[in-house]
Motif scaffolding. Sequence first.
Motif, PDB file in Angstrom:
ATOM      1  N   ALA A  40       0.828  -1.207   0.000  1.00 56.61           N
ATOM      2  CA  ALA A  40       0.000   0.000   0.000  1.00 56.61           C
ATOM      3  C   ALA A  40       0.865   1.260   0.000  1.00 56.61           C
ATOM      4  O   ALA A  40       0.599   2.206  -0.746  1.00 56.61           O
ATOM      5  N   ALA A  41       1.905   1.267   0.814  1.00 57.64           N
ATOM      6  CA  ALA A  41       2.783   2.439   0.901  1.00 57.64           C
ATOM      7  C   ALA A  41       3.567   2.646  -0.383  1.00 57.64           C
ATOM      8  O   ALA A  41       3.910   3.780  -0.738  1.00 57.64           O
ATOM      9  N   ALA A  72       9.130   5.077  -2.615  1.00 59.01           N
ATOM     10  CA  ALA A  72       7.872   5.418  -1.938  1.00 59.01           C
ATOM     11  C   ALA A  72       7.802   4.724  -0.582  1.00 59.01           C
ATOM     12  O   ALA A  72       7.392   5.322   0.422  1.00 59.01           O
ATOM     13  N   TRP A  73       8.199   3.452  -0.530  1.00 63.79           N
ATOM     14  CA  TRP A  73       8.208   2.711   0.728  1.00 63.79           C
ATOM     15  C   TRP A  73       9.174   3.341   1.726  1.00 63.79           C
ATOM     16  O   TRP A  73       8.829   3.560   2.884  1.00 63.79           O
ATOM     17  N   LEU A  74      10.384   3.645   1.290  1.00 62.76           N
ATOM     18  CA  LEU A  74      11.401   4.200   2.187  1.00 62.76           C
ATOM     19  C   LEU A  74      10.987   5.540   2.787  1.00 62.76           C
ATOM     20  O   LEU A  74      11.380   5.869   3.903  1.00 62.76           O
ATOM     21  N   GLU A  75      10.179   6.300   2.072  1.00 67.44           N
ATOM     22  CA  GLU A  75       9.745   7.623   2.526  1.00 67.44           C
ATOM     23  C   GLU A  75       8.408   7.599   3.260  1.00 67.44           C
ATOM     24  O   GLU A  75       7.916   8.642   3.684  1.00 67.44           O
ATOM     25  N   SER A  76       7.828   6.431   3.437  1.00 67.78           N
ATOM     26  CA  SER A  76       6.472   6.335   3.986  1.00 67.78           C
ATOM     27  C   SER A  76       6.423   6.300   5.504  1.00 67.78           C
ATOM     28  O   SER A  76       7.368   5.869   6.173  1.00 67.78           O
ATOM     29  N   ASP A  77       5.281   6.724   6.041  1.00 63.97           N
ATOM     30  CA  ASP A  77       5.010   6.593   7.470  1.00 63.97           C
ATOM     31  C   ASP A  77       4.862   5.121   7.854  1.00 63.97           C
ATOM     32  O   ASP A  77       5.164   4.738   8.984  1.00 63.97           O
TER      33      ASP A  77
END
Length: 111
Positions: A40-41, A72-77
């Motif tokens: 999802a992230a 996108a994953w690395l920067e996600s909450d």
Amino acid sequence: MSGASDTRVVTVQEIQVLAGREAEFVARFRDLDIFGAVAAAAGDELEDAIVLQAGDRFRVVTTWASRAGIEAWLESDARVWVFRELGPFYAEEPHADEFSICETYQAREVA
């Protein structure tokens, strides 16, 4: 890890879990639906994922549609949440390597 690319990418994350907590780690990983959170992230750029175990050592192998999904994953909450939830199981900080896919082989068609 360098800039974004349109080519598929595989990551291999090495996780050392505290001795004696392996089953608890696996159950927590499953109960939290970690791969669902990652997908999802990452904007559904996560194509495939598998967890491998040898004693207290784990490898998380993921295949991504592109480098953009990893970014996108690395920067996600959600990544922060995963580390908060699984961090108490780690004997040391996990380490990940990234690979470009050079060649593939599929012995049979998967249904």
